[in-house]
Design a protein around this motif. Sequence first.
Motif, PDB file in Angstrom:
ATOM      1  N   SER A   1       0.995  -1.124   0.057  1.00  0.00           N
ATOM      2  CA  SER A   1      -0.328  -0.237  -0.150  1.00  0.00           C
ATOM      3  C   SER A   1       0.947   1.551  -0.120  1.00  0.00           C
ATOM      4  O   SER A   1       0.372   2.448  -0.828  1.00  0.00           O
ATOM      5  CB  SER A   1      -0.853   0.267   1.311  1.00  0.00           C
ATOM      6  N   LEU A   2       1.569   1.584   0.820  1.00  0.00           N
ATOM      7  CA  LEU A   2       2.729   2.305   1.185  1.00  0.00           C
ATOM      8  C   LEU A   2       3.192   2.604  -0.765  1.00  0.00           C
ATOM      9  O   LEU A   2       3.657   3.969  -1.239  1.00  0.00           O
ATOM     10  CB  LEU A   2       3.759   2.064   1.837  1.00  0.00           C
ATOM     11  N   LEU A   3       3.854   1.364  -1.067  1.00  0.00           N
ATOM     12  CA  LEU A   3       4.338   1.482  -2.719  1.00  0.00           C
ATOM     13  C   LEU A   3       3.713   2.432  -3.342  1.00  0.00           C
ATOM     14  O   LEU A   3       4.119   3.073  -4.296  1.00  0.00           O
ATOM     15  CB  LEU A   3       4.827   0.097  -3.237  1.00  0.00           C
ATOM     16  N   CYS A   4       2.314   2.152  -3.311  1.00  0.00           N
ATOM     17  CA  CYS A   4       1.787   2.767  -4.664  1.00  0.00           C
ATOM     18  C   CYS A   4       1.216   4.310  -3.962  1.00  0.00           C
ATOM     19  O   CYS A   4       1.310   5.291  -4.947  1.00  0.00           O
ATOM     20  CB  CYS A   4      -0.002   2.977  -4.467  1.00  0.00           C
ATOM     21  N   ASP A   5       1.763   4.837  -2.488  1.00  0.00           N
ATOM     22  CA  ASP A   5       1.758   6.336  -2.791  1.00  0.00           C
ATOM     23  C   ASP A   5       3.551   6.582  -3.006  1.00  0.00           C
ATOM     24  O   ASP A   5       3.188   7.661  -3.734  1.00  0.00           O
ATOM     25  CB  ASP A   5       1.389   6.478  -1.609  1.00  0.00           C
TER      26      ASP A   5
END
Length: 494
Positions: free
Chosen positions: A190-194
């Motif tokens: 999820s952090l990678l998407c940001d």
Amino acid sequence: MSEHITVGGVAVDTRHWIGGRRVASAATFTDVSPIDGAVLGEISRGGPAEVDAAVTAARAAFPGWAATSRAERAAVLNAVADGVEARLEELALVETLDNGALLRSHRRGVMPRVAHNFRFFAGWLLDLGREDFDTRGHTNHVTWDPAGPCALITPWNAPLMLATWKTAPALAAGNTVVLKPAEWSPLTASLLCDIAAAAGLPPGVLNVVQGYGAEAGTALVEHPGIRRISFTGSVPTARRIATTAAPNLTPLSLELGGKSPLLIFADADLDLAVDLAIEQYDNAGQVCLAATRLLVESTIEEEFTRRFLERAAALVQGDPRDEDTGIGPNIHPRQVEKIDGFVRRAVAAGARVLTGGGPNADLGGLYYRPTLLTGVAQDAEIVQEEVFGPVLTLQTFDTEDEAVDLANDTRFGLAATLATGSRERAERVSARLVAGTVWVNCFFVRDLQAPFGGSRESGVGREGGDWSFDFYCDIKNTVSAPNGWAPKGWNGHG
């Protein structure tokens, strides 16, 4: 359901990432830290509807991303790497809380490797190609064309590193991606998407759908809009994926389990051999490449075992956030139950426990003591099946031929490690071992330009360097006739 949770002081969005925006699901699953059993949050649980939306977004974004130049794609991937480095401490802490691996390893090795995954494939893309070649005066020109939307399904033991090991080359090749992270460790995806959005990756190029394999995973691999599937995980799951993908003839890359050997010859540096053996407890034994079968030349068995047990006794087991901790928890109660079942059945069948042999009662929960078993038969379950926990077996051999026969006598072939002081023996034995990677007097040295994958039931295909682009692209050869460029009727004069 809260759209954001705070993990180690870091805000993490619990929703999917589809078409460049956050999308929630009515259903959720609970994410729990293996360190202390604390609930980290309720995570959106995707299924066929979310998968179809993600594939639709990936298909819509594909023409535009595929049409970008190599330099433009490389620039975005390098910007993603910059974003990873800027948030390295946050990523390291969140992943440690989510999957229980050592925080110092995440800081010093794993998260820097995540950034390197993007930088490497960005650089490799710029140099990808080969010289044109001639066939009877005709020119052959080979190109790597983007294949289309890719389904990437990744495991829980090294979540972000393995997700980006697949995502970076797929994006570099000009493809779009639908990533399904493991439900036991979904947070850093999820952090990678940001990070990717902030780096300028266009909407729909990277999509993440969270959820269970039977729901989101199955819907993803059976979707007719998917043009490549890359999976890292177990052999039984890979069989189901291959069966599900077969009607669409979707190409597969499968990196599966292992039961790798560590061959230790009498001429080896014994301190180095013990170091290599102890290293197999890394990540609480949750490493597919781990050499869990120690094969020791009989003349040095006693001395090797003495030194090994001394080193194993000195391992500090505990909270993976502590700098002195050498082995942390296993990921999930089901995994601990599986590990303990293997050990209990092995002992019932006659194996002897030299150290460990059960959960750490002082720590409770998911901490399994580093274990060494001996007195095991070659056809024993504990020798033949992947445990995926801190459990090693010790067997002896008398000759080089016997060592090789024992090493090769499983259905797997992911990796092998050998310790010897003889270059000639290393060359002979390496040539005979069935493995995708062989390490000689070292372990876990991996270069992204090298091919990686398994033999036998340890996998299908290779990724890394050109091999990644060969998989993630449709390779085209354009053959041009000589002197075929003059318009019809043209006589060569202006």
